[in-house]
Scaffold this motif. Structure first.
Motif, PDB file in Angstrom:
ATOM      1  N   ILE A  85      20.829  -0.918  -9.133  1.00  0.00           N
ATOM      2  CA  ILE A  85      19.547  -0.079  -9.086  1.00  0.00           C
ATOM      3  C   ILE A  85      18.753  -0.055  -7.945  1.00  0.00           C
ATOM      4  N   ALA A  86      18.826  -1.058  -7.293  1.00  0.00           N
ATOM      5  CA  ALA A  86      18.211  -1.213  -6.076  1.00  0.00           C
ATOM      6  C   ALA A  86      18.658  -0.139  -5.046  1.00  0.00           C
ATOM      7  N   GLU A  87      20.045   0.048  -5.236  1.00  0.00           N
ATOM      8  CA  GLU A  87      20.586   1.146  -4.040  1.00  0.00           C
ATOM      9  C   GLU A  87      20.159   2.590  -4.401  1.00  0.00           C
ATOM     10  N   ARG A  88      19.592   2.983  -5.294  1.00  0.00           N
ATOM     11  CA  ARG A  88      18.764   4.275  -5.686  1.00  0.00           C
ATOM     12  C   ARG A  88      18.077   4.553  -4.652  1.00  0.00           C
ATOM     13  N   PRO A  89      18.114   5.495  -4.037  1.00  0.00           N
ATOM     14  CA  PRO A  89      16.918   5.738  -2.911  1.00  0.00           C
ATOM     15  C   PRO A  89      15.599   5.924  -3.172  1.00  0.00           C
ATOM     16  N   GLU A  90      15.274   6.366  -4.746  1.00  0.00           N
ATOM     17  CA  GLU A  90      13.994   6.394  -5.122  1.00  0.00           C
ATOM     18  C   GLU A  90      13.302   5.181  -5.656  1.00  0.00           C
ATOM     19  N   VAL A  91      14.232   4.099  -5.525  1.00  0.00           N
ATOM     20  CA  VAL A  91      13.628   2.837  -6.393  1.00  0.00           C
ATOM     21  C   VAL A  91      13.082   1.735  -5.396  1.00  0.00           C
ATOM     22  N   LEU A 129       3.588  -3.980 -10.622  1.00  0.00           N
ATOM     23  CA  LEU A 129       2.650  -2.922 -11.304  1.00  0.00           C
ATOM     24  C   LEU A 129       1.885  -2.309 -10.334  1.00  0.00           C
ATOM     25  N   ALA A 130       1.316  -3.073  -9.427  1.00  0.00           N
ATOM     26  CA  ALA A 130       0.275  -2.486  -8.391  1.00  0.00           C
ATOM     27  C   ALA A 130       1.057  -1.628  -7.387  1.00  0.00           C
ATOM     28  N   LEU A 131       2.337  -2.002  -7.106  1.00  0.00           N
ATOM     29  CA  LEU A 131       3.101  -1.345  -6.181  1.00  0.00           C
ATOM     30  C   LEU A 131       3.265   0.044  -6.715  1.00  0.00           C
ATOM     31  N   ALA A 132       3.644   0.053  -8.123  1.00  0.00           N
ATOM     32  CA  ALA A 132       3.852   1.498  -8.802  1.00  0.00           C
ATOM     33  C   ALA A 132       2.726   2.110  -8.724  1.00  0.00           C
ATOM     34  N   ARG A 133       1.409   1.732  -8.940  1.00  0.00           N
ATOM     35  CA  ARG A 133       0.177   2.501  -8.570  1.00  0.00           C
ATOM     36  C   ARG A 133       0.084   3.128  -7.371  1.00  0.00           C
ATOM     37  N   LYS A 134       0.391   2.239  -6.386  1.00  0.00           N
ATOM     38  CA  LYS A 134       0.397   2.683  -4.916  1.00  0.00           C
ATOM     39  C   LYS A 134       1.428   3.725  -4.484  1.00  0.00           C
ATOM     40  N   ASN A 135       2.515   3.747  -5.103  1.00  0.00           N
ATOM     41  CA  ASN A 135       3.772   4.531  -4.633  1.00  0.00           C
ATOM     42  C   ASN A 135       4.265   5.567  -5.811  1.00  0.00           C
ATOM     43  N   PRO A 136       3.362   6.357  -6.264  1.00  0.00           N
ATOM     44  CA  PRO A 136       3.569   7.239  -7.343  1.00  0.00           C
ATOM     45  C   PRO A 136       4.732   8.192  -7.020  1.00  0.00           C
ATOM     46  N   ALA A 137       5.271   8.279  -6.033  1.00  0.00           N
ATOM     47  CA  ALA A 137       6.626   9.218  -5.825  1.00  0.00           C
ATOM     48  C   ALA A 137       7.852   8.395  -5.866  1.00  0.00           C
ATOM     49  N   ARG A 138       7.725   6.834  -6.051  1.00  0.00           N
ATOM     50  CA  ARG A 138       8.870   6.050  -6.030  1.00  0.00           C
ATOM     51  C   ARG A 138       9.102   5.574  -7.366  1.00  0.00           C
ATOM     52  N   GLU A 139      10.030   4.964  -7.873  1.00  0.00           N
ATOM     53  CA  GLU A 139      10.238   4.229  -9.142  1.00  0.00           C
ATOM     54  C   GLU A 139      10.281   2.625  -8.693  1.00  0.00           C
ATOM     55  N   VAL A 140       9.351   2.152  -9.306  1.00  0.00           N
ATOM     56  CA  VAL A 140       9.278   0.787  -9.183  1.00  0.00           C
ATOM     57  C   VAL A 140       9.866  -0.295 -10.026  1.00  0.00           C
ATOM     58  N   VAL A 141      10.892  -0.903  -9.790  1.00  0.00           N
ATOM     59  CA  VAL A 141      11.520  -1.544 -10.891  1.00  0.00           C
ATOM     60  C   VAL A 141      11.291  -3.336 -10.958  1.00  0.00           C
ATOM     61  N   PHE A 142      10.803  -4.018 -11.839  1.00  0.00           N
ATOM     62  CA  PHE A 142      10.599  -5.508 -11.699  1.00  0.00           C
ATOM     63  C   PHE A 142      11.805  -6.097 -12.163  1.00  0.00           C
ATOM     64  N   PHE A 143      12.388  -6.926 -11.701  1.00  0.00           N
ATOM     65  CA  PHE A 143      13.518  -7.794 -12.147  1.00  0.00           C
ATOM     66  C   PHE A 143      12.866  -9.043 -13.072  1.00  0.00           C
ATOM     67  N   GLY A 144      13.032  -8.665 -14.304  1.00  0.00           N
ATOM     68  CA  GLY A 144      12.511  -9.763 -15.204  1.00  0.00           C
ATOM     69  C   GLY A 144      13.311 -10.890 -15.543  1.00  0.00           C
ATOM     70  N   ILE A 145      13.099 -11.844 -15.156  1.00  0.00           N
ATOM     71  CA  ILE A 145      13.822 -13.125 -15.408  1.00  0.00           C
ATOM     72  C   ILE A 145      13.312 -14.305 -15.584  1.00  0.00           C
ATOM     73  N   GLY A 146      13.876 -15.063 -16.441  1.00  0.00           N
ATOM     74  CA  GLY A 146      13.115 -16.294 -16.661  1.00  0.00           C
ATOM     75  C   GLY A 146      13.122 -16.602 -18.336  1.00  0.00           C
TER      76      GLY A 146
END
Ligand code: SF4
Lengths: 380, 355
Positions: A85-91, A129-146
């Motif tokens: 996922i991280a290797e996708r340029p838009e992510v 989520l704040a990063l996603a708001r700031k970067n509307p042209a990118r896809e922000v993925v959060f690694f949910g773990i725990g």
């Protein structure tokens, strides 16, 4: 510091240690082997090593460091998925710090970052989520773990994203649930444990009722324990008292933080966003039924697994790994064939060497290895 | 003795563009103007101002301070460039001054090489240069030579600074980890981990607001009074990256000794402890920029402590442990809780834990 120092009081610790010794001396038990107590949670493992708690206990108590470090039990294939996922340029791939070093079959997230992927460390899913708001042209993925400890905050973030209509945010859900895992350990034929320290943070969310089966069906006592060293000592003492009195209950030492009924708001968010997976793969333990959660169909737009069609490859643990046996308390970390040789924190082969909460890493880092070997040498 | 007779050169007025461009790195007039405006005007001194290819110092002049030249270099990259309690300029001066001072040398001269990313504001450069100048004055050193390079956008993270320092070690001062002996005391001059916590707290991606300021400071004065009070001090080191834990391990390793420290007396700011609790970090591994670890013979430990405490940069000094009989190369700690643990070298960078 208020609310902290009182739980690290040396004089109180000495009293508890004396009490534990006294109880042990009068207890009827099999003297040929130590009492084995498992702390399920990685946070406990960390505290035990950080404060040298194990060294203060009589030799006839052996602490077994359980599967409760979510970073440690993450299978290699899931790390590969993260990297894919991280290797996708838009992510922009966001993760908690200690997940960065977990090795995948090709590379870790730290390596992926060095290779140019946009991997960022965050301290909460809300930061992502704040990063996603700031970067509307990118896809922000959060690694949910725990475990249940972090599960609600990821769920609440998904609900928040939905309310705000944010479309470029998703979670790669690897949340796991503690109860089936303890059950898997209890079902193991080579089990020798005498009791459990229950994970306090998890109980903040789920309360203590879900553990009842441990006492009822498996006849093992459990004390839900806080994370300060005094909490841990007191919980061990409470556990011994149960064993001594022939009781077998779920007691809560951490009631100041973890209410018996859990946290209704958190549980509601969890139920709304996730459903159980049929099975989930654990490093060192294999597949455990219903031990993981995934995002419900209603929130599919926030599910990175669907959004990016991750490869989801299954990769077997290296043959030489004995993590499973360490997790179940069958062997101690330093007895693993590759401990400190092929498997070190720099080059972890197995899960338990990865995070500082992992039993092998803790032994390596805090020198438990030396003591362990010395003890064996002096016993021989 | 008068060192050089060339008169100081006056800066030729201000540069009037707002940001650094590649033209400033071209070696022509734009570059000369930038150097004059930003650096020469801030560092102004007779050795630097002629802008020759090298600064030349009188050997006899140096010899009055001791019998050996001390020479060190370090590069400074820090994110963010300005943080509570300091900036990259102050850091670049303190770091090199302290490296000289812990070797028992009096720091005298610095060089300053700056790599600037195209697009950095010239006002910001002036601010950093002023900070370097002020710190140099505080440390009693002169910045006598330098270099400026401008690189393409993206080729560096705004600004890197390399400083090289020259000092003189007084006759008879012999410091080395190998001189540590059983029973020696381990001292630090104050609260640990402030710099590391300040930097982590100042990074934008952190949800935590922390009031912690960096301890970044030049230590030549404190060290001089320490050496005065404890002339047989065995060894000193400034615990920067890797923190006190790493330095103690290096000493134990180099001297083949065991060191035991006591958590209860190890000076830590409550805020730093709290910060570390929340993030799951160990303060012993956090960076410091105004601290020293000193190994001092037992009979000089108390005078050393007093001398440190009498200095403004050593008010919270403490004896945190001793050289003990034990497995050589090992550092152990009695925990607050009465347990004991090993304090090992860190593998890679400390990463915050999940929960
Ligand atoms: S030493 Fe490595 S392989 Fe062996 S049990 Fe520990 S983590 Fe697993």
């Amino acid at each position: 510091m208020r609310y902290v120092d009182e739980f690290r009081d040396r004089a109180k610790a000495d009293i508890l240690v004396k009490e534990i010794e006294r109880l042990l001396a009068r207890m009827k038990r099999d003297e040929s082997r130590p009492l084995q107590i498992m702390e399920v949670c990685g946070g406990h493992t960390h505290s035990i090593f950080r404060y040298g708690v194990e060294g203060m206990l009589p030799k006839s108590i052996e602490l077994v460091h359980g599967p409760g470090c979510p970073v440690c039990v993450l299978p290699m294939g899931r790390v590969d998925d993260c990297v894919a996922i991280a290797e996708r340029p838009e992510v922009i791939f966001t993760t908690f710090g200690d997940a960065m070093r977990v090795p995948g079959s090709r590379k870790s997230l730290l390596q992926a970052k060095a290779d140019g992927c946009d991997v960022r460390m965050v301290y909460s899913p809300m930061d992502a989520l704040a990063l996603a708001r700031k970067n509307p042209a990118r896809e922000v993925v959060f690694f949910g773990i725990g475990f249940e400890t972090t599960m609600p905050s990821t769920a609440l973030t998904v609900l928040q994203a939905e309310r705000e209509g944010i479309k470029n945010f998703s979670i790669f859900c690897n949340h796991i649930t503690i109860v089936p895992t303890i059950k898997a350990i209890l079902d193991s034929p080579d089990l020798r444990l005498d009791g459990f320290l229950g994970p306090g943070h998890v109980s903040m969310v789920i309360g203590d009722a879900p553990y009842e089966f441990i006492a009822c069906y498996y006849k093992k006592p459990m004390v839900i324990a806080g994370f300060e060293p005094l909490d841990i000592l007191q919980s061990i003492w409470m556990l011994l008292r149960q064993i001594d009195e022939g009781r077998c209950e779920i007691e809560n030492q951490y009631a100041r933080v973890a209410p018996a009924g859990g946290n209704a708001v958190a549980l509601q968010a969890v139920a709304q966003v996730y459903e159980l997976r049929e099975f989930f793969e654990w490093r060192g333990l294999g597949s455990i039924d219903h031990s993981g959660v995934k995002v419900r169909d209603a929130y599919a737009g926030f599910d990175a697994e669907r959004k990016f069609a991750v490869p989801n490859a299954r990769i077997a643990d290296p043959k030489s790994c004995q993590c499973g046996e360490v997790l179940k308390g069958v062997i101690k970390p330093w007895q693993c064939k590759v401990f400190g040789g092929a498997c070190t924190p720099e080059t972890p082969l197995g899960a338990l060497m990865v995070s500082s909460e992992g039993a092998c890493a803790a032994y390596y880092q805090y020198g438990g290895i030396k003591r362990g070997r010395d003890d064996e040498a002096s016993a021989a | 003795m008068n060192m050089v007779s060339i008169p100081p050169r006056r800066a030729r007025g201000k540069v009037h563009v707002p940001t650094v461009t590649l033209a400033h790195g071209g070696g022509g007039k734009a570059m000369k103007d930038l150097i004059d405006d930003v650096f020469v005007s801030a560092f102004d001194n007779p050795l630097l101002s002629p802008l020759d290819d090298s600064a030349r110092m009188d050997l006899l002049d140096l010899a009055q301070y001791g019998d050996r030249l001390a020479f060190t270099t370090d590069s400074f990259v820090v994110d963010p460039l300005v943080f509570p309690g300091g900036d990259i300029g102050r850091l670049a001066v303190c770091g090199t001054v302290n490296d000289l001072a812990v070797g028992g040398a009096l720091p005298l001269y610095l060089s300053c090489a700056v790599i600037i990313e195209e697009g950095v504001s010239i006002d910001f450069l002036r601010q950093i240069a002023r900070s370097m100048a002020a710190t140099a004055q505080e440390a009693g050193v002169k910045i006598v030579t330098g270099d400026t390079k401008v690189v393409n956008k993206g080729a560096c993270d705004q600004m890197f600074i390399t400083t090289t320092g020259v000092g003189v070690a007084a006759a008879g001062v012999e410091l080395g980890a190998h001189r540590a002996r059983l029973g020696d005391a381990v001292l630090v001059n104050g609260l640990l981990g402030d710099h590391g916590a300040a930097i982590l707290g100042a990074r934008g991606d952190m949800a935590l607001q922390s009031p912690i300021e960096s301890d970044c400071a030049p230590l030549q004065g404190l060290i001089a009074s320490l050496l005065n009070a404890a002339p047989n001090t065995r060894f000193m080191r400034d615990p920067t990256r890797g923190g006190v834990a790493t330095v103690l391990n290096e000493i134990a390793e180099a001297a083949q000794i065991a060191i035991d420290i006591d958590e209860a007396v190890t000076p830590l700011r409550d805020e730093v402890r709290g910060f570390c609790e929340i993030l799951g970090l160990d303060p012993l591994y956090l960076a410091n920029e105004g601290k020293i670890v000193a190994i001092v013979p037992p009979d000089e430990a108390e005078p050393a402590l007093e001398a440190m405490r009498a200095h403004p940069l050593g008010r919270q000094a403490a004896i945190i442990g001793n050289v003990v009989a034990g497995e050589s190369g090992r550092v152990t700690m009695r925990t607050i809780f009465g347990g004991r643990r090993i304090v090992d070298m860190l593998v890679g960078e400390q990463l915050p834990r999940i929960c």
